[in-house]
Design a protein around this motif. Structure first.
Motif, PDB file in Angstrom:
ATOM      1  N   ILE A 125       0.529  -3.445   1.213  1.00 24.09           N
ATOM      2  CA  ILE A 125      -0.054  -4.711   1.697  1.00 24.09           C
ATOM      3  C   ILE A 125       0.176  -5.836   0.680  1.00 24.09           C
ATOM      4  O   ILE A 125       0.526  -6.953   1.033  1.00 24.09           O
ATOM      5  CB  ILE A 125      -1.576  -4.561   1.965  1.00 24.09           C
ATOM      6  CG1 ILE A 125      -1.824  -3.644   3.155  1.00 24.09           C
ATOM      7  CG2 ILE A 125      -2.235  -5.929   2.215  1.00 24.09           C
ATOM      8  CD1 ILE A 125      -3.306  -3.405   3.467  1.00 24.09           C
ATOM      9  N   THR A 126      -0.012  -5.528  -0.623  1.00 29.94           N
ATOM     10  CA  THR A 126      -0.043  -6.605  -1.629  1.00 29.94           C
ATOM     11  C   THR A 126       1.276  -6.779  -2.384  1.00 29.94           C
ATOM     12  O   THR A 126       1.461  -7.778  -3.073  1.00 29.94           O
ATOM     13  CB  THR A 126      -1.122  -6.320  -2.698  1.00 29.94           C
ATOM     14  OG1 THR A 126      -0.714  -5.167  -3.450  1.00 29.94           O
ATOM     15  CG2 THR A 126      -2.488  -6.075  -2.090  1.00 29.94           C
ATOM     16  N   GLY A 127       2.156  -5.764  -2.290  1.00 29.91           N
ATOM     17  CA  GLY A 127       3.412  -5.839  -3.036  1.00 29.91           C
ATOM     18  C   GLY A 127       3.288  -5.359  -4.480  1.00 29.91           C
ATOM     19  O   GLY A 127       4.262  -5.372  -5.221  1.00 29.91           O
ATOM     20  N   LYS A 128       2.087  -4.917  -4.901  1.00 29.21           N
ATOM     21  CA  LYS A 128       1.920  -4.443  -6.292  1.00 29.21           C
ATOM     22  C   LYS A 128       1.033  -3.196  -6.310  1.00 29.21           C
ATOM     23  O   LYS A 128       0.024  -3.145  -5.598  1.00 29.21           O
ATOM     24  CB  LYS A 128       1.236  -5.514  -7.157  1.00 29.21           C
ATOM     25  CG  LYS A 128       2.059  -6.761  -7.400  1.00 29.21           C
ATOM     26  CD  LYS A 128       2.737  -6.720  -8.786  1.00 29.21           C
ATOM     27  CE  LYS A 128       3.632  -7.925  -8.998  1.00 29.21           C
ATOM     28  NZ  LYS A 128       2.856  -9.153  -9.223  1.00 29.21           N
ATOM     29  N   ASP A 129       1.367  -2.269  -7.209  1.00 28.63           N
ATOM     30  CA  ASP A 129       0.626  -1.015  -7.325  1.00 28.63           C
ATOM     31  C   ASP A 129      -0.553  -1.211  -8.294  1.00 28.63           C
ATOM     32  O   ASP A 129      -0.562  -0.656  -9.386  1.00 28.63           O
ATOM     33  CB  ASP A 129       1.605   0.069  -7.827  1.00 28.63           C
ATOM     34  CG  ASP A 129       0.914   1.405  -8.014  1.00 28.63           C
ATOM     35  OD1 ASP A 129      -0.163   1.626  -7.414  1.00 28.63           O
ATOM     36  OD2 ASP A 129       1.447   2.238  -8.790  1.00 28.63           O
ATOM     37  N   LEU A 130      -1.538  -1.999  -7.880  1.00 26.37           N
ATOM     38  CA  LEU A 130      -2.612  -2.352  -8.824  1.00 26.37           C
ATOM     39  C   LEU A 130      -4.006  -1.912  -8.358  1.00 26.37           C
ATOM     40  O   LEU A 130      -5.005  -2.385  -8.910  1.00 26.37           O
ATOM     41  CB  LEU A 130      -2.602  -3.879  -9.070  1.00 26.37           C
ATOM     42  CG  LEU A 130      -1.398  -4.411  -9.850  1.00 26.37           C
ATOM     43  CD1 LEU A 130      -1.417  -5.942  -9.917  1.00 26.37           C
ATOM     44  CD2 LEU A 130      -1.365  -3.827 -11.263  1.00 26.37           C
ATOM     45  N   LEU A 131      -4.072  -1.003  -7.371  1.00 24.15           N
ATOM     46  CA  LEU A 131      -5.405  -0.578  -6.917  1.00 24.15           C
ATOM     47  C   LEU A 131      -6.266  -0.013  -8.057  1.00 24.15           C
ATOM     48  O   LEU A 131      -7.449  -0.359  -8.156  1.00 24.15           O
ATOM     49  CB  LEU A 131      -5.287   0.434  -5.759  1.00 24.15           C
ATOM     50  CG  LEU A 131      -6.623   0.963  -5.242  1.00 24.15           C
ATOM     51  CD1 LEU A 131      -7.470  -0.158  -4.644  1.00 24.15           C
ATOM     52  CD2 LEU A 131      -6.423   2.080  -4.217  1.00 24.15           C
ATOM     53  N   PRO A 132      -5.703   0.826  -8.969  1.00 25.96           N
ATOM     54  CA  PRO A 132      -6.562   1.361 -10.029  1.00 25.96           C
ATOM     55  C   PRO A 132      -7.193   0.256 -10.872  1.00 25.96           C
ATOM     56  O   PRO A 132      -8.352   0.363 -11.284  1.00 25.96           O
ATOM     57  CB  PRO A 132      -5.605   2.211 -10.877  1.00 25.96           C
ATOM     58  CG  PRO A 132      -4.503   2.580  -9.931  1.00 25.96           C
ATOM     59  CD  PRO A 132      -4.348   1.421  -8.994  1.00 25.96           C
ATOM     60  N   ASP A 133      -6.456  -0.828 -11.118  1.00 24.27           N
ATOM     61  CA  ASP A 133      -7.011  -1.941 -11.917  1.00 24.27           C
ATOM     62  C   ASP A 133      -8.195  -2.575 -11.196  1.00 24.27           C
ATOM     63  O   ASP A 133      -9.230  -2.870 -11.806  1.00 24.27           O
ATOM     64  CB  ASP A 133      -5.957  -3.031 -12.153  1.00 24.27           C
ATOM     65  CG  ASP A 133      -4.734  -2.500 -12.864  1.00 24.27           C
ATOM     66  OD1 ASP A 133      -4.173  -1.491 -12.410  1.00 24.27           O
ATOM     67  OD2 ASP A 133      -4.339  -3.087 -13.889  1.00 24.27           O
ATOM     68  N   SER A 137       1.350 -10.645  -3.172  1.00 28.59           N
ATOM     69  CA  SER A 137       1.860 -11.338  -1.969  1.00 28.59           C
ATOM     70  C   SER A 137       1.370 -10.560  -0.757  1.00 28.59           C
ATOM     71  O   SER A 137       2.148  -9.841  -0.135  1.00 28.59           O
ATOM     72  CB  SER A 137       3.380 -11.390  -1.931  1.00 28.59           C
ATOM     73  OG  SER A 137       3.935 -11.177  -3.174  1.00 28.59           O
ATOM     74  N   CYS A 138       0.065 -10.685  -0.463  1.00 31.81           N
ATOM     75  CA  CYS A 138      -0.492  -9.930   0.655  1.00 31.81           C
ATOM     76  C   CYS A 138       0.247 -10.319   1.935  1.00 31.81           C
ATOM     77  O   CYS A 138       0.410 -11.507   2.224  1.00 31.81           O
ATOM     78  CB  CYS A 138      -1.983 -10.196   0.779  1.00 31.81           C
ATOM     79  SG  CYS A 138      -2.869  -9.638  -0.690  1.00 31.81           S
ATOM     80  N   ARG A 139       0.671  -9.319   2.664  1.00 28.94           N
ATOM     81  CA  ARG A 139       1.543  -9.539   3.830  1.00 28.94           C
ATOM     82  C   ARG A 139       0.970 -10.535   4.807  1.00 28.94           C
ATOM     83  O   ARG A 139       1.689 -11.280   5.451  1.00 28.94           O
ATOM     84  CB  ARG A 139       1.753  -8.211   4.551  1.00 28.94           C
ATOM     85  CG  ARG A 139       2.760  -7.305   3.902  1.00 28.94           C
ATOM     86  CD  ARG A 139       3.383  -6.375   4.921  1.00 28.94           C
ATOM     87  NE  ARG A 139       2.385  -5.762   5.781  1.00 28.94           N
ATOM     88  CZ  ARG A 139       2.040  -4.476   5.734  1.00 28.94           C
ATOM     89  NH1 ARG A 139       2.586  -3.686   4.858  1.00 28.94           N
ATOM     90  NH2 ARG A 139       1.138  -4.006   6.566  1.00 28.94           N
ATOM     91  N   GLU A 165       4.203 -14.916   2.131  1.00 26.40           N
ATOM     92  CA  GLU A 165       5.403 -14.108   1.960  1.00 26.40           C
ATOM     93  C   GLU A 165       5.903 -14.246   0.535  1.00 26.40           C
ATOM     94  O   GLU A 165       5.685 -15.268  -0.111  1.00 26.40           O
ATOM     95  CB  GLU A 165       6.487 -14.559   2.949  1.00 26.40           C
ATOM     96  CG  GLU A 165       6.190 -14.096   4.362  1.00 26.40           C
ATOM     97  CD  GLU A 165       6.958 -14.905   5.383  1.00 26.40           C
ATOM     98  OE1 GLU A 165       7.921 -15.594   4.998  1.00 26.40           O
ATOM     99  OE2 GLU A 165       6.567 -14.858   6.553  1.00 26.40           O
ATOM    100  N   LYS A 166       6.634 -13.215   0.090  1.00 27.03           N
ATOM    101  CA  LYS A 166       7.091 -13.155  -1.315  1.00 27.03           C
ATOM    102  C   LYS A 166       7.859 -14.398  -1.742  1.00 27.03           C
ATOM    103  O   LYS A 166       7.656 -14.921  -2.813  1.00 27.03           O
ATOM    104  CB  LYS A 166       7.988 -11.929  -1.489  1.00 27.03           C
ATOM    105  CG  LYS A 166       7.281 -10.747  -2.096  1.00 27.03           C
ATOM    106  CD  LYS A 166       8.285  -9.799  -2.731  1.00 27.03           C
ATOM    107  CE  LYS A 166       7.594  -8.704  -3.493  1.00 27.03           C
ATOM    108  NZ  LYS A 166       7.068  -7.620  -2.672  1.00 27.03           N
TER     109      LYS A 166
END
Ligand code: SAM
Length: 335
Positions: free
Chosen positions: A131-139, A26-28, A32-33
């Protein structure tokens, strides 16, 4: 030869299809979420998309982009892609994705010769999560690395926001030093329901260019820049660092607000709920889904011709407006 020429003499050859408004992020600046999703029955079925794409290919479309929402959250998306590739071997296939869900599909995407645009606004893990609501940068980084290693044709798109990710321009652009991919910074566009857009977040392309020049020598890609089909809306440069090394990829700027490219726009958009939109900045819609469901494909042809005939110049819409220009959210339009 079938051609879709609009009232401004522009030849429409490019269709962007939003396959779903659903997204795992859900990029700000995008959605919105808690925004409700489009109801299932209003979403175009894959078979309906295939019919419309077939018709538009007949009418002169040569290039397709699948976007969303996040295309890879829709069940059956890869099988749909395979069918499109089989039916239209000569159509250019492109996909815009947040890169988080690509892991299982990378080899298949390479086989389908799909060009991938990956949206990535930061290389900072905490900022990505914020920014995105999820901790997925490593993926995303792992999937980028795998695609680059496999030779998938790649672009990275960054929405530039002053005070948010402007300090990261050198680090993000440096991806193009290392890998043969284009890193393109896009001006933040004042659009979409619930948008957080403001003058203070807007970072114009001219300032981005100056920021890049503080780090690299920029060498214009003249040939690519002359070829609107190849470069799309971006202006492209090779980078040379202080040690004299030339970048493997290219750095690009998309100045969708400060220097629009509307006079050469060759696009139509098909929204997730089956409407044709002729301009990102215009809320006008042509009802392809309902026409297809009630009157059949021949009637859709007339709707498309009507849509193309009234394709506006987005620059005129922007010039008339002082605030946001389109209400429908980006996740339904597809960007
Ligand atoms: N989920 C996919 C993705 O993340 O790329 C596809 C859909 S997303 C809506 C498509 C692109 O639109 C992304 O690159 C996103 O960053 C961009 N975008 C969304 N809102 C924007 C805005 N107001 N200005 C500029 N780009 C925007």
């Amino acid at each position: 030869m079938n051609e879709l020429i609009d009232a401004h003499g522009r030849n429409v050859t490019y269709l962007r299809v939003s396959v779903t408004d659903r997204c795992n992020l859900s990029c700000r600046y995008c959605r919105e979420k808690d925004m409700p999703f489009i109801p299932h029955e209003s979403i175009l079925r894959f078979e309906e998309m295939e019919d419309i794409i077939g018709l538009m290919a007949e009418m002169g479309v040569r290039k397709l982009r699948f976007t969303g929402g996040e295309p890879f959250v829709r069940k059956g998306f890869m099988d749909f892609l395979r069918r499109i590739r089989q039916k239209h071997p000569r159509l250019g296939l492109r996909i815009t994705s947040n890169g988080t869900l690509l892991g299982p599909h990378i080899e298949a995407l390479k086989e389908l010769d799909a060009m991938m645009n990956i949206s990535l606004d930061t290389l900072d893990r905490a900022r990505f999560a914020s920014i995105t609501g999820k901790d997925l940068l490593p993926d995303v980084l792992e999937n980028l690395r795998r695609m680059a290693a496999l030779g998938v044709r790649l672009k990275v798109n960054t929405v530039a926001m002053r005070g948010q990710n402007d300090k990261e321009l050198p680090a993000l652009a440096a991806l193009a030093m290392e890998h043969p991919l284009d890193v393109r910074f896009i001006e933040f566009m004042p659009m979409g329901e619930g948008s957080i857009w403001s003058e203070s977040l807007f970072w114009p392309a001219d300032e981005m260019l100056a920021a890049a020049r503080r780090h690299w020598e920029l060498i214009p890609c003249d040939e690519a820049n002359r070829n609107a089909e190849e470069r799309g809306p971006a202006k492209l440069w090779k980078l040379r660092d202080r040690e004299g090394r030339l970048s493997a990829g290219r750095f690009g700027l998309i100045s969708s607000v400060s220097h629009t490219f509307c006079t050469t726009c060759n696009r139509l958009r098909l929204t997730a709920d089956g409407q044709i939109r002729t301009c990102l900045y215009d809320d006008g819609e042509w009802p392809v889904r309902d026409t297809l469901r009630t009157q059949g494909l021949e009637a859709v042809r007339r709707v498309i011709l009507d849509a193309v005939a009234s394709k506006p110049l987005g620059s005129e819409i922007l010039a008339r407006s002082k605030g946001p220009v389109a209400i429908k959210r980006m996740s339904a339009i597809g960007g």
